[in-house]
Structures are given as structure tokens and as C-alpha cells.
Design a protein around this motif. Structure first.
Motif, short mmCIF file in Angstrom:
data_model
loop_
_atom_site.label_atom_id
_atom_site.label_comp_id
_atom_site.label_asym_id
_atom_site.label_seq_id
_atom_site.Cartn_x
_atom_site.Cartn_y
_atom_site.Cartn_z
N ARG A 1 0.45 -1.55 -0.10
CA ARG A 1 -0.13 0.08 0.07
C ARG A 1 0.47 1.30 -0.35
N PHE A 2 1.98 1.25 0.60
CA PHE A 2 2.44 2.31 0.65
C PHE A 2 3.36 2.40 -0.89
N ARG A 3 3.66 1.40 -1.71
CA ARG A 3 5.20 2.18 -2.57
C ARG A 3 3.49 2.30 -3.38
N ARG A 4 2.24 1.89 -3.54
CA ARG A 4 1.16 2.63 -4.52
C ARG A 4 0.68 4.43 -3.91
N ILE A 5 0.11 3.79 -2.76
CA ILE A 5 -0.01 5.49 -2.52
C ILE A 5 0.96 6.32 -2.27
N GLY A 6 2.38 6.02 -1.47
CA GLY A 6 3.88 6.61 -1.70
C GLY A 6 3.84 7.68 0.24
N TRP A 7 3.14 7.21 0.76
CA TRP A 7 2.99 7.94 2.43
C TRP A 7 3.24 6.25 3.27
N LEU A 8 3.40 7.06 4.80
CA LEU A 8 3.43 5.45 5.34
C LEU A 8 3.41 6.72 6.82
N ALA A 9 2.63 5.62 7.85
CA ALA A 9 2.78 6.30 8.98
C ALA A 9 3.16 5.33 10.02
N LEU A 10 3.47 6.32 11.06
CA LEU A 10 4.65 5.47 12.11
C LEU A 10 3.40 5.82 13.48
N TRP A 11 3.23 4.88 14.27
CA TRP A 11 2.38 5.25 15.67
C TRP A 11 3.63 5.67 16.66
N VAL A 12 3.81 6.16 17.42
CA VAL A 12 4.69 6.59 18.43
C VAL A 12 3.86 7.13 19.73
N GLY B 1 1.00 6.66 21.29
CA GLY B 1 -1.05 7.01 20.48
C GLY B 1 -1.42 7.58 19.73
N GLU B 2 0.12 7.99 18.79
CA GLU B 2 -0.33 9.43 17.87
C GLU B 2 0.38 8.25 16.52
N ARG B 3 -0.50 8.99 15.96
CA ARG B 3 0.06 8.69 14.32
C ARG B 3 1.09 9.80 13.45
N GLN B 4 2.09 9.70 12.74
CA GLN B 4 3.17 10.91 12.39
C GLN B 4 3.29 10.24 11.08
N ALA B 5 2.82 10.73 10.56
CA ALA B 5 2.30 10.84 8.48
C ALA B 5 3.69 11.20 7.97
N TYR B 6 4.18 10.14 7.52
CA TYR B 6 5.20 10.51 6.31
C TYR B 6 5.43 10.88 5.05
N ALA B 7 5.26 11.83 4.41
CA ALA B 7 5.26 12.54 3.04
C ALA B 7 6.02 12.40 1.98
N PRO B 8 6.27 11.99 1.14
CA PRO B 8 7.85 12.60 0.50
C PRO B 8 6.89 13.76 0.10
N HIS B 9 8.73 14.61 -0.74
CA HIS B 9 8.16 15.28 -1.42
C HIS B 9 8.10 15.38 -2.83
N PRO B 10 7.51 15.90 -4.18
CA PRO B 10 7.70 15.33 -4.68
C PRO B 10 8.60 14.62 -5.93
N GLU B 11 10.15 15.21 -5.04
CA GLU B 11 11.12 14.90 -5.77
C GLU B 11 11.41 13.64 -5.88
#
Length: 169
Positions: free
Chosen positions: A133-144, A146-156
Motif C-alpha cells: 500500500r505504501f508503494r501505491r500511495i506514497g506515504w507511511l505513518a508511524l504510530w508513536v 498513541g499518536e499517528r505521525q504521517a510521513y509523505a515525500p516531497h515530489p522530487e
């Protein structure tokens, strides 16, 4: 003969609507905007580094020890080594999400030398549903903690995600 029937029917409909109870308009519920994909954070990104038969995809701050989530692999192995930082009371697991697909990976935990908390390491299959799913949508979130931290790439840097998984096999 149709005209009188239409007039009678019209009168009945008008009369029925005049007798209908009219309620005060209901205040519409506030629209809940879709959160959509997360937006990139200034100075943080996904960084890809290849060294011979090893590769690393890391989310963090460039040129620093600010690692949020790291994925490492050997070329063609189909296996990943995960690393993340957790709070002082973090469970020994790395809990990640990609677009609603979640996975918990049992981790080794040791005190972090750089942060207040623990350093977590785990292993995973590169083709686990959360990584697909990460490969298809391009972002991943880590739960730390109890908090969700979403990590999205910059376009480049977005193409680096696929490069990494192709390399890992």
C-alpha cells in the motif's frame, strides 16, 4: 375533457401542499473534509541510499541524526530491517499504517543514545500488505505513543520509494 381533470388535480396538489406541515430548516451538519494524503513536512523527507548490495530508505531530517523511520534491505532479499524511535514507555513493536492498511511488527527495544526513549528494530517481508500500500500511495505513518505521525515525500523524492522496493525484491 383533460383540462378540467388537470385543474382538479392541480387544485388537489396545491391544497395538499398548503396543508403540509412546514418545519424550520435544519442546520446542516458541518462538512467534514477528507483528510486526504498527508502533506510533506519542510526539511523532512524520504531519503534513499544504495551502497553495493545494501539499500536504505529513511524518513527524517537531511544531514542529521533525526531518524523517524528507517527501512533497510539486501538486494533481492525480499526482507526489510525496520528501525524507529519510540517514547520511554513504548511497546516493543513498530506499528505502521499506509492508507488504512496497518501492521504491527514485534521489535527489539533498547535505550536510545540520541533521544529520550527507545530505539526499536524489527524485521518484515517487503511484500507485506502495508508496504504494498505504501508503494501505491506514497506515504507511511508511524504510530508513536498513541499518536499517528504521517510521513509523505516531497515530489522530487517520491520515486525513491519504488526504487527502494524494486531493489529489495
Amino acid at each position: 375533457m383533460r383540462a378540467p381533470v388537470l385543474i382538479v388535480l392541480s387544485g388537489l396538489l396545491l391544497g395538499a401542499s398548503a396543508c403540509a406541515t412546514v418545519e424550520a430548516p435544519v442546520e446542516p451538519a458541518p462538512a467534514v473534509a477528507s483528510s486526504g494524503p498527508p502533506t510533506p513536512i519542510a526539511d523532512h523527507d524520504w531519503f534513499y541510499h544504495r551502497d553495493g548490495e545494501e539499500a536504505r530508505l529513511v524518513y527524517g531530517l537531511a544531514e542529521s541524526d533525526d531518524l523517524r523511520l528507517g527501512l533497510d534491505c539486501r538486494q533481492g532479499s525480499g526482507r526489510l530491517a525496520l528501525s524507529a524511535v519510540g517514547g520511554p514507555d513504548a511497546k516493543p513493536e513498530i506499528y505502521i499504517e499506509a492508507g488504512g492498511e496497518t501492521e504491527r511488527f514485534m521489535a527489539q527495544s533498547e535505550p536510545s543514545e540520541l533521544h529520550e526513549g527507545v530505539f526499536l528494530t524489527a524485521e518484515a517481508d517487503a511484500d507485506a500488505p502495508v508496504f504494498q500500500r505504501f508503494r501505491r500511495i506514497g506515504w507511511l505513518a508511524l504510530w508513536v505513543d498513541g499518536e499517528r505521525q504521517a510521513y509523505a515525500p516531497h515530489p522530487e523524492s517520491a520515486p525513491n520509494i519504488e526504487r527502494f522496493f524494486v531493489f529489495c525484491g
